[in-house]
Design a protein around this motif. Structure first.
Motif, PDB file in Angstrom:
ATOM      1  N   ASP A   1     -11.222 -39.262  14.026  1.00  0.00           N
ATOM      2  CA  ASP A   1     -12.155 -38.227  14.456  1.00  0.00           C
ATOM      3  C   ASP A   1     -12.920 -37.659  13.267  1.00  0.00           C
ATOM      4  O   ASP A   1     -14.128 -37.415  13.346  1.00  0.00           O
TER       5      ASP A   1
ATOM      6  N   SER B   1     -15.556 -40.183  12.126  1.00  0.00           N
ATOM      7  CA  SER B   1     -16.660 -40.494  13.031  1.00  0.00           C
ATOM      8  C   SER B   1     -17.902 -39.722  12.639  1.00  0.00           C
ATOM      9  O   SER B   1     -17.832 -38.581  12.184  1.00  0.00           O
TER      10      SER B   1
ATOM     11  N   LEU C   1     -10.341 -33.238  19.626  1.00  0.00           N
ATOM     12  CA  LEU C   1     -10.987 -34.368  18.943  1.00  0.00           C
ATOM     13  C   LEU C   1     -12.304 -34.686  19.644  1.00  0.00           C
ATOM     14  O   LEU C   1     -12.485 -35.732  20.262  1.00  0.00           O
TER      15      LEU C   1
ATOM     16  N   ARG D   1     -15.399 -35.341  18.685  1.00  0.00           N
ATOM     17  CA  ARG D   1     -16.244 -36.469  18.290  1.00  0.00           C
ATOM     18  C   ARG D   1     -15.670 -37.781  18.813  1.00  0.00           C
ATOM     19  O   ARG D   1     -16.407 -38.658  19.275  1.00  0.00           O
ATOM     20  N   LEU D   2     -14.352 -37.889  18.763  1.00  0.00           N
ATOM     21  CA  LEU D   2     -13.716 -39.099  19.272  1.00  0.00           C
ATOM     22  C   LEU D   2     -13.896 -39.203  20.788  1.00  0.00           C
ATOM     23  O   LEU D   2     -14.157 -40.287  21.325  1.00  0.00           O
TER      24      LEU D   2
END
Length: 207
Positions: A143, A146, A183, A185-186
């Motif tokens: 994460d 990213s 998380l 962004r993940l």
């Protein structure tokens, strides 16, 4: 070009990653479902692991090698950036997934899904609980790495195709919230892969 064949089980995350790569690059394929170490798989891969890609007389095994090969053949979105640093970042993320995420994910999936659903064996819940914090740590690192809309930046890459099939199973194992909480962004990267036609086309069927 001869039609491609992929050998392996549809529910395998690595088989699905290879199939995603083919479809994203515009390479149609047949899936031949064979189990690891079966005579059928040993006939095309002496190690007995899946997936295996066959196109004409060419046999390629190991998922990253399959992705690299189909990337050179197809005409869809590139799976690896053209610039050396961008490519290195994608390979770095794939290696991080293989080393720091997948072993712990597999320990959980083996006990929460494979043993009770396919092998009629009991779940080793102690092994699950031991793997959860290790998997969470690996996901936290991904994460942080990213960037942009995708794991490796502004375009989908092989790194996204490795990770998404594993994240697909977290809700089935009642682990989506504890493992993915915060998380963002993940989650966003996974959501973009999950919306693609290739992801729907490769979704494994159970029952």
């Amino acid at each position: 070009m001869a039609k491609a064949t992929i050998y392996g089980l549809a529910f395998s995350t690595y088989v699905r990653a290879a199939r995603l790569a083919c479809l994203e690059r515009g390479i149609e394929h047949d899936l031949v479902e064979v189990r690891p170490q079966s005579p059928e798989l040993l006939a095309v891969n002496p190690i007995g692991k899946m997936p295996v890609l066959k196109i004409g007389d060419v046999l390629i095994y190991e998922t990253l090698a399959i992705m690299d090969y189909v990337n050179s053949l197809g005409s869809g979105p590139a799976l690896f950036p053209a610039d050396p640093l961008g490519r290195a970042r994608v390979l770095q993320l794939v290696s991080m997934f293989n080393d720091s995420v997948n072993p712990h994910f597999f320990a959980i999936a083996l006990n929460r899904m494979i043993r009770p659903m396919m092998l009629n064996e009991p779940c080793d819940e102690a092994a699950v609980q031991a793997a959860i914090p290790k998997l969470r740590r690996g996901l936290e690192v991904l994460d942080k790495f990213s960037a942009g809309d995708w794991l490796a930046g502004g375009a989908m890459s092989a790194a996204d195709l490795f990770l998404a099939p594993a994240l697909f199973y977290l809700p089935m194992m009642q682990l989506d919230e504890p493992l993915m909480s915060g998380l963002d962004r993940l989650k966003a990267c996974y959501g973009r892969v999950a919306e693609r036609p290739s992801f729907a086309a490769t979704q494994p069927q159970f029952g």
